[in-house]
Design an enzyme around this catalytic site. Structure first.
Site, PDB file in Angstrom:
ATOM      1  N   ASP A  31       0.705  -1.207   0.152  1.00 59.85           N
ATOM      2  CA  ASP A  31       0.341   0.064  -0.076  1.00 59.85           C
ATOM      3  C   ASP A  31       1.256   0.953   0.165  1.00 59.85           C
ATOM      4  OD1 ASP A  31       1.046   0.640   2.862  1.00 59.85           O
ATOM      5  OD2 ASP A  31      -0.887  -0.240   3.630  1.00 59.85           O
ATOM      6  N   SER A  32       0.388   2.716  -0.290  1.00 61.14           N
ATOM      7  CA  SER A  32       0.961   3.590   0.231  1.00 61.14           C
ATOM      8  C   SER A  32       1.359   4.491   1.448  1.00 61.14           C
ATOM      9  CB  SER A  32       0.015   4.446  -0.727  1.00 61.14           C
ATOM     10  OG  SER A  32      -0.910   4.934  -0.544  1.00 61.14           O
ATOM     11  N   GLY A  33       1.173   3.714   2.562  1.00 60.45           N
ATOM     12  CA  GLY A  33       1.204   4.164   3.390  1.00 60.45           C
ATOM     13  C   GLY A  33       0.271   5.328   4.025  1.00 60.45           C
ATOM     14  N   GLY A  34      -0.883   5.689   2.579  1.00 59.67           N
ATOM     15  CA  GLY A  34      -1.683   6.519   2.777  1.00 59.67           C
ATOM     16  C   GLY A  34      -2.912   6.668   4.158  1.00 59.67           C
ATOM     17  N   ASP A  62      -7.338  -7.201   0.481  1.00 62.04           N
ATOM     18  CA  ASP A  62      -6.588  -7.116   1.136  1.00 62.04           C
ATOM     19  C   ASP A  62      -7.487  -7.064   2.932  1.00 62.04           C
ATOM     20  OD1 ASP A  62      -6.410  -4.031   1.116  1.00 62.04           O
ATOM     21  OD2 ASP A  62      -5.791  -4.769   2.968  1.00 62.04           O
ATOM     22  N   CYS A  79      -6.760 -27.824   9.204  1.00 60.60           N
ATOM     23  CA  CYS A  79      -7.959 -28.478   9.626  1.00 60.60           C
ATOM     24  C   CYS A  79      -7.952 -30.147   9.366  1.00 60.60           C
ATOM     25  CB  CYS A  79      -9.239 -27.881   8.607  1.00 60.60           C
ATOM     26  SG  CYS A  79      -9.637 -26.588   9.032  1.00 60.60           S
TER      27      CYS A  79
END
Lengths: 345, 345
Positions: free
Chosen positions: A90-93, A270, A313
């Site tokens: 992600d961009s950090g925004g 995500d 499982c």
């Protein structure tokens, strides 16, 4: 190096194949979140066996610790983490705008204080692109202005305008860097516009006008506006998005939300929910969530999900997993997740 | 089903082969601690690959959660945890006596309050044996009266007398249970006596008089008396212990202490140190401890230990392991540990 092929479509939903430098991603797909390049509790091999095709790394967290210079010096995220498949950062925004009182926004960028040591930091669109270039994911995200889900129209319009101006700067910086090493990293734009259909439409137009993207993200949803509004916005938005590229709905991760979004033409997701809830003892199954700490599971010899063919499982009982607070649980959840998105469609 | 063969001896140190229902343990060996049957952060396969031959489960913790009845109903510790190799359970004595203000000791046993919910509980020697029988380890430990390392002679003598009386009761109960399922579980006595050589000698004599044991533990050391005293007591004690059975020094786990104890004829160890320290970022190597959070390792591409052939050292850099706070680290430490005890001698 970057391609997307739709294999099948049905009533708005799509099944596809995303080609990236580190391999192919069958969509719809869920990306587990590896905050600092590692999905907590899971070794990379466990993550692979759980079926993860691509993971998400957080630029904000990696920037603060260990720092993008360290990651670059150690060969980039793939070599650093030994995760061989695809990575999106992600961009950090989102993180920076979540800091609330600790940040100041101008058109230049965002000044904020590190949540770790309070140090003063600055991220601009150009810096966000440079940091991600240093980290070396397959997909980098544009730096956007994220607002709360209940923001009013004026706030949403202002943030959208800034996001588009920033997108131009991100693209410019990215293009310069990519010219030196073409085919290693692609940049995806983020469509903002709050809960306002006309703003979302103008965001899509502006994004389309800026270039031929290899994928597009939908940001600023599932951030407190309520699930009905999320779906309503998605209903209006999805048909207007380019059809030939993957659509990534950021931050969505509950099973029912995945299915509803897939039905509306979303390809990628995500969320921290499956792995974080897993570590705290809640599993999502075909029959709904299983809360392991419930007294009913104290002597429960059944696996989390009888129909799941994952390692966990196949091997561990619910009663045992209450005692194992770490890897096994997270491992299973990741597995259930990726299989869910693969088979849910 | 239970046997011990000395393969080689050198200046008091021994190398041997311990045969148990769930396989062979090459000694000297370190037992990682799996509090509730799971070594935190490690799946059973990771634990196997790290070289663990036998793990320790805590009777106190398993009794409180999930409870021995649950473990028995789910097939015993081996089936419950899916750990296929050997298991030793402690008796709960150490934990119960660590509760300090929350317990009352009489000759009958110990009344204490659960650290989880404050509920009133009682463990007698017979109960400790019964709980362990329900859990189903290969080796069960006798219930002993543990005292602090700095306890005076009168306290040590009193606790020793009680420990021997309790040992008789443990043995009696164990024999009755074992008659019904011979060859599945063995009981080991614990030599107490504080830091007083004559008390330790009388403990050894009393233990020898009570029967033919398949192993013997040394308890009440490394509990605050200081390392010099530990070694002094061990110096006096080791030569008087039966030679043909394994000697287990409880709660010892620092590398230098392992080596010093092995040199004095100890065969088995357990301690939370390697795995707990591992989870918190300290590794023990051939060159001493490595504290990963030190700034020096921020850009350190080296493995924890260049000479270690474990999975973690073969794959991950120190810089990466700072970011991965869970399985990889614990996995490595366990590995370094078991190899250390195997190769250190």
């Amino acid at each position: 190096m970057f391609g997307f092929e739709r294999i099948a479509t049905a009533r708005g939903a799509r099944s596809g194949r995303l080609t990236l430098p580190h391999g192919e991603v069958r969509t719809p797909a869920f990306m587990p979140v590896g905050t600092q390049g590692t999905v907590k509790g899971l070794a990379p091999d466990e993550l692979s066996r759980a079926g993860a095709q691509i993971i998400l790394g957080n630029t904000y967290h990696l920037h603060l610790r260990p720092g993008e210079d360290v990651v670059r010096e150690l060969g980039g995220l793939h070599r650093f983490t030994t995760w061989p498949r695809s990575i999106l950062t992600d961009s950090g925004g989102f993180q920076v705008f979540s800091l609330e009182s600790m940040r100041t926004v101008t058109d230049d960028g965002v000044t904020f204080r590190s949540h770790i040591d309070g140090s003063r930091r600055f991220i601009s669109p150009e810096r966000a692109v440079e940091i991600q270039w240093a980290l070396g994911p397959d997909i980098a995200m544009a730096f956007d202005h994220v607002i709360p889900g209940e923001a009013d129209r004026a706030t949403a319009a202002d943030a959208l305008d800034r996001t588009i101006r920033w997108l131009q700067r991100c693209l410019h910086r990215h293009t310069t860097l990519a010219d030196e090493a073409p085919g290693t990293q692609t940049l995806w734009p983020i469509v903002q516009g709050g809960t306002f259909d006309d703003l979302r439409q103008s965001a899509v137009s502006a994004v389309r006008d800026l270039g031929d993207w290899t994928g597009v993200a939908i940001g600023g949803l599932a951030v407190g506006e309520g699930k009905e509004k999320t779906l309503r916005v998605l209903d209006g938005l999805a048909p207007t998005l380019p059809e030939g590229i993957p659509r990534y709905l950021m931050g969505v991760g509950f099973p029912e939300d995945l299915l509803r979004s897939i039905a509306r033409g979303v390809d990628l997701f995500d969320c921290v929910v499956p792995t974080r809830n897993g570590r705290h003892g809640t599993a999502f199954t075909r029959d709904g969530p299983v809360i392991l700490r419930n007294a009913a599971h104290r002597v429960d010899d059944a696996p989390i999900d009888r129909e799941c063919d994952c390692e966990v499982c196949g091997r561990f009982s619910r009663a045992y997993l209450i005692c194992d607070t770490c890897s096994s649980q997270a491992s299973h959840w990741g597995s259930a997740w990726s299989r869910f998105t693969m088979s849910g469609f």
